[in-house]
Design a protein around this motif. Structure first.
Motif, PDB file in Angstrom:
ATOM      1  N   PRO A 125     158.544  26.438  22.890  1.00 31.28           N
ATOM      2  CA  PRO A 125     157.787  26.922  22.139  1.00 31.28           C
ATOM      3  C   PRO A 125     157.388  25.911  20.676  1.00 31.28           C
ATOM      4  O   PRO A 125     157.764  25.099  21.286  1.00 31.28           O
ATOM      5  CB  PRO A 125     158.836  27.925  20.864  1.00 31.28           C
ATOM      6  CG  PRO A 125     160.112  27.918  21.493  1.00 31.28           C
ATOM      7  CD  PRO A 125     160.198  27.249  23.032  1.00 31.28           C
ATOM      8  N   ASN A 185     158.246  33.904  21.462  1.00 31.37           N
ATOM      9  CA  ASN A 185     157.116  32.882  21.164  1.00 31.37           C
ATOM     10  C   ASN A 185     157.352  31.702  21.811  1.00 31.37           C
ATOM     11  O   ASN A 185     156.529  30.374  21.711  1.00 31.37           O
ATOM     12  CB  ASN A 185     158.357  31.938  20.003  1.00 31.37           C
ATOM     13  CG  ASN A 185     159.639  31.360  20.401  1.00 31.37           C
ATOM     14  OD1 ASN A 185     160.104  31.688  21.407  1.00 31.37           O
ATOM     15  ND2 ASN A 185     160.161  30.981  19.447  1.00 31.37           N
ATOM     16  N   ASP A 227     160.195  35.357  15.507  1.00 28.60           N
ATOM     17  CA  ASP A 227     158.889  35.264  16.040  1.00 28.60           C
ATOM     18  C   ASP A 227     158.569  35.745  17.059  1.00 28.60           C
ATOM     19  O   ASP A 227     158.384  35.172  18.477  1.00 28.60           O
ATOM     20  CB  ASP A 227     158.308  34.175  15.523  1.00 28.60           C
ATOM     21  CG  ASP A 227     159.590  33.219  16.669  1.00 28.60           C
ATOM     22  OD1 ASP A 227     160.272  33.536  16.390  1.00 28.60           O
ATOM     23  OD2 ASP A 227     158.986  31.689  16.142  1.00 28.60           O
TER      24      ASP A 227
END
Length: 502
Positions: free
Chosen positions: A482, A474, A471
């Motif tokens: 995050p 992020n 991801d």
């Protein structure tokens, strides 16, 4: 005027004497020590590097620019700089050839005769880490560190890239130096507010009795920076946030909070207590890394009206880089004092605010004595150490609001370190360089501390290397990292602490 704290002459060699660290930190710190009369009466500073300067005066002019920009003592430059600069010279030499060390030996012999006294010899390796082992071997081969009592060698981080390389480096150094000659510098430990943690804990009977699991709910450490990697992309690709910050700075702060009371302030006693904490940290296995650790990488975006490049668009960074610019970890110290008390740590680049905070969150007290209206605004007691840029200690407690009703509000009692000391507290490198000159290794990391810290984070590094992130990027620049970092602490019923904006 203060007397010099010790009068043994000193020769300080700065290998990498033309580098950024010398200009921004080392020379301003040494100049400040000189103004405050903490340098020996007889001293010289010899810069060694590969950059060409036409003369010593040209080199001194370059250093003066650094002092004018970075020294906290700009008021006396016209008066004090000329006499300080007279003790500074520069030599354009290759640190990987033997003739350089013959020159160094000749300078030492010359100064010893001139002063009619044997000086302390300090070799500060402000060089790329891959050069340090070869320089250390050269110093040993030319017998420039044979006298254990008077010769010291200073290393900047990183101390290895992983446990294996750190152990190999320590073994190499142990074969050619005594441990008491080796000063592994971590500038965080030189900060006055960090040193004040020990004074706060062990000089005040008010706090140490409640400094354990019966009263403390959890501890947080946040080290956040608003800048990205800037021009350090090449370095950061080899490091990442976990190596760059957690393995050294953050684990050392954790040790200061969690260590047992020392029986003295002897250097090895303090370091023994710290390494005990590292040995007590619960080992994180490969199978449960995902439960204890979170990583992130900043995306492109805007911060305070300025456009920010995504990490993978920075100079010298792989466009598909899996390197983390954010790391959060939950640790446990498995001993009687800290049983099941979580220590949450986080660090990141391109964050919302530049701050270093240590928060000790206490358990809530019973509310039985107060009406429900009073309990609505109830907050547990909290102790916050602000390391930078603010330098204060704040205690949160409940106080009654003025008026006929029993209403409680949380309030902060704040000790402002800078205000209390007139804003003239020494910079971290001043403290650490003075300790090197005086031969006091208390604030420097020992070989077993380095290896114990690597043992803690190596399982996380291994898993992150084997499992590429899916991801990245992020988190947005200007955020607090995050979402998974919020979840790491929220699933235990807590939230990350930040200081109120002024």
């Amino acid at each position: 005027m203060k007397d010099q704290k010790q009068n043994t002459p000193a020769i300080l060699f700065i290998f990498g004497g033309s580098g950024d660290l010398t200009n921004r930190k080392l020379i301003p710190a040494l100049y400040n020590l000189y103004i405050d009369n903490f340098l020996p009466e007889k001293f010289v500073i010899i810069g060694v590097g590969r950059t060409h300067f036409d003369s010593d005066d040209a080199y001194r002019s370059k250093l003066l620019e650094g002092v004018q920009q970075f020294s906290r003592r700009k008021d006396k430059i016209a008066e004090k700089w000329p006499s300080f600069a007279a003790a500074v010279t520069y030599h354009e030499l290759d640190l990987l050839v033997d003739s350089t060390y013959n020159d160094i030996n000749n300078w030492v012999v010359s100064k010893t005769k001139e002063w009619n006294e044997k000086p302390n010899l300090i070799y500060y390796l402000s060089v790329a880490p891959q050069l340090a082992p070869d320089i250390a071997k050269k110093l040993a081969a030319h017998k420039l560190c044979n006298d254990i009592a008077t010769s010291r060698i200073v290393f900047e981080k990183p101390f290895g890239h992983d446990l294996q390389s750190a152990t190999s480096l320590n073994q190499l150094l142990a074969n050619i130096f005594s441990e008491e000659q080796i000063y592994r510098i971590d500038h965080y430990l030189g900060k006055e507010t960090v040193q004040n943690i020990l004074a706060f804990r062990f000089a005040n009977a008010l706090f140490e009795p409640i400094w354990h699991k019966n009263y403390i709910d959890h501890v947080q450490i946040t080290v956040a920076e608003t800048v990205g990697v800037e021009d350090r992309g090449g370095y950061y690709e080899q490091a990442g946030a976990l190596r760059d910050m957690v393995q050294n700075h953050i684990l050392q702060l954790l040790c200061m909070i969690a260590m047992e009371p020392p029986v003295s302030f002897d250097a090895n006693e303090i370091r023994n207590k710290k390494v005990d904490v590292l040995h007590a940290l619960r080992k994180i296995t490969a199978e449960n890394v995902h439960e204890y650790a979170v990583r992130g990488q900043y995306a492109g975006g805007w911060m305070q009206g300025n456009e920010v490049k995504a990490y993978h668009d920075e100079k010298n960074v792989n466009p598909q880089s899996p390197v983390e610019t954010f790391a959060a970890v939950k640790f446990f110290v498995d001993n009687w004092r800290w049983e099941n008390v979580p220590f949450y740590v986080r660090t990141g680049k391109a964050m919302h605010e530049k701050t270093t905070l240590i928060t000790v969150q206490f358990k809530e007290s019973p509310r039985y004595s107060f009406p429900q209206a009073a309990a609505d605004t109830w907050r547990a007691n909290r102790l916050v150490f602000s390391i930078q840029p603010k330098t204060d200690i704040r205690i949160r407690f409940q106080a009654k609001k003025p008026g006929p009703e029993m209403e409680l509000n949380p309030v902060d009692m704040i000790f402002d370190y800078a205000k209390e000391n007139g804003g003239q507290e020494p910079e971290a490198y001043e403290t650490l360089l003075q300790d090197v000159i005086e031969g006091n290794p208390t604030l420097f990391m020992r070989a077993d501390q380095i290896e114990a810290a690597w043992q803690i984070i190596e399982p996380i590094l291994d898993v992150w290397q084997k499992r590429p992130p899916v991801d990245f990027p992020n988190y947005a620049p200007g955020s607090w990292g995050p979402e998974d970092a919020e979840a790491l602490i929220a699933k235990d019923g807590h939230h990350w602490v930040t200081l109120p904006a002024k």
